[in-house]
Write a protein that holds these residues in place. Structure first.
Motif, mmCIF file in Angstrom:
data_model
loop_
_atom_site.group_PDB
_atom_site.id
_atom_site.type_symbol
_atom_site.label_atom_id
_atom_site.label_comp_id
_atom_site.label_asym_id
_atom_site.label_seq_id
_atom_site.Cartn_x
_atom_site.Cartn_y
_atom_site.Cartn_z
ATOM 1 N N PHE A 1 30.843 56.880 30.432
ATOM 2 C CA PHE A 1 29.504 56.841 31.029
ATOM 3 C C PHE A 1 28.464 57.515 30.143
ATOM 4 C CE2 PHE A 1 31.718 55.960 35.113
ATOM 5 C CZ PHE A 1 31.080 54.751 35.381
ATOM 6 N N SER A 2 28.847 58.578 29.455
ATOM 7 C CA SER A 2 27.913 59.242 28.539
ATOM 8 C C SER A 2 27.535 58.319 27.383
ATOM 9 C CB SER A 2 28.530 60.531 27.979
ATOM 10 O OG SER A 2 28.783 61.436 29.005
ATOM 11 N N TYR B 1 25.247 55.611 28.673
ATOM 12 C CA TYR B 1 23.912 56.166 28.923
ATOM 13 C C TYR B 1 23.137 56.307 27.612
ATOM 14 C CZ TYR B 1 20.204 59.280 30.435
ATOM 15 O OH TYR B 1 18.988 59.833 30.688
ATOM 16 N N LEU C 1 39.419 61.764 34.207
ATOM 17 C CA LEU C 1 38.076 62.284 34.463
ATOM 18 C C LEU C 1 37.277 62.417 33.164
ATOM 19 C CD1 LEU C 1 35.956 63.621 36.370
ATOM 20 C CD2 LEU C 1 37.065 65.794 35.789
ATOM 21 N N PHE C 2 37.869 63.027 32.146
ATOM 22 C CA PHE C 2 37.159 63.193 30.872
ATOM 23 C C PHE C 2 36.873 61.850 30.205
ATOM 24 C CE2 PHE C 2 38.608 67.745 30.621
ATOM 25 C CZ PHE C 2 37.324 68.256 30.696
ATOM 26 N N TRP C 3 37.826 60.930 30.258
ATOM 27 C CA TRP C 3 37.610 59.610 29.668
ATOM 28 C C TRP C 3 36.465 58.900 30.380
ATOM 29 C CZ3 TRP C 3 37.977 54.568 31.474
ATOM 30 C CH2 TRP C 3 37.915 53.588 30.497
ATOM 31 N N THR C 4 36.451 58.953 31.709
ATOM 32 C CA THR C 4 35.382 58.320 32.489
ATOM 33 C C THR C 4 34.027 58.933 32.163
ATOM 34 O OG1 THR C 4 36.965 57.900 34.268
ATOM 35 C CG2 THR C 4 34.626 57.748 34.833
ATOM 36 N N LEU C 5 33.967 60.250 32.124
ATOM 37 C CA LEU C 5 32.704 60.913 31.776
ATOM 38 C C LEU C 5 32.247 60.537 30.366
ATOM 39 C CD1 LEU C 5 33.293 64.459 33.291
ATOM 40 C CD2 LEU C 5 31.726 62.695 34.125
ATOM 41 N N TRP C 6 33.187 60.452 29.449
ATOM 42 C CA TRP C 6 32.845 60.088 28.068
ATOM 43 C C TRP C 6 32.286 58.664 28.009
ATOM 44 C CZ3 TRP C 6 34.629 56.415 24.583
ATOM 45 C CH2 TRP C 6 34.191 56.587 23.266
#
Length: 121
Positions: free
Chosen positions: A102-103, A106, A95-100
């Motif tokens: 995508f961030s 972006y 989850l954290f890797w995916t959010l990172w």
């Protein structure tokens, strides 16, 4: 003399005395109890790390950040007992890797848009 006479309103100290077995607690003298409470109060007064808690229904995420104060032996024991790359940590790591990712994407897209608007106007 009550267990919490030295520091009557401290929840951590109350919890400590409630969790201690009654027969062990009975062996402590009033002076020993006060010394324990003073030591606990001193450690509670020291600066605490940042403690971010996010509650998501029946799940939560807790992030604690601050200066590491444990000695090397205790750190080694903790890493052995709680390895970073354990199976139970995998969903959170993904989850954290995916959010990172995508961030970062972006931010790169935003920078690209800014560059295009200023350079190719």
């Amino acid at each position: 003399m009550s267990e919490s006479q030295a520091l009557p309103n401290d929840e951590e100290i109350s919890w400590f005395w409630e969790e201690m077995e009654a027969d062990v607690r009975a062996t402590l003298s009033p002076e020993q109890r006060i010394a324990i409470e003073k030591a606990m109060a001193k450690s509670a007064d020291e600066s605490r790390p940042a403690d971010l808690r996010l509650y998501l229904g029946k799940y939560f995420i807790r992030i604690i950040a601050g200066k590491e104060r444990r000695n090397k032996k205790r750190l080694r024991q903790d890493l052995k007992k709680n390895p970073v790359f354990a199976k139970r940590n995998l969903p959170v790591a993904i989850l954290f890797w995916t959010l990172w990712v995508f961030s970062v994407l972006y931010v790169l897209a935003f920078i690209s848009t800014l560059v295009e608007s200023f350079l190719f106007k």
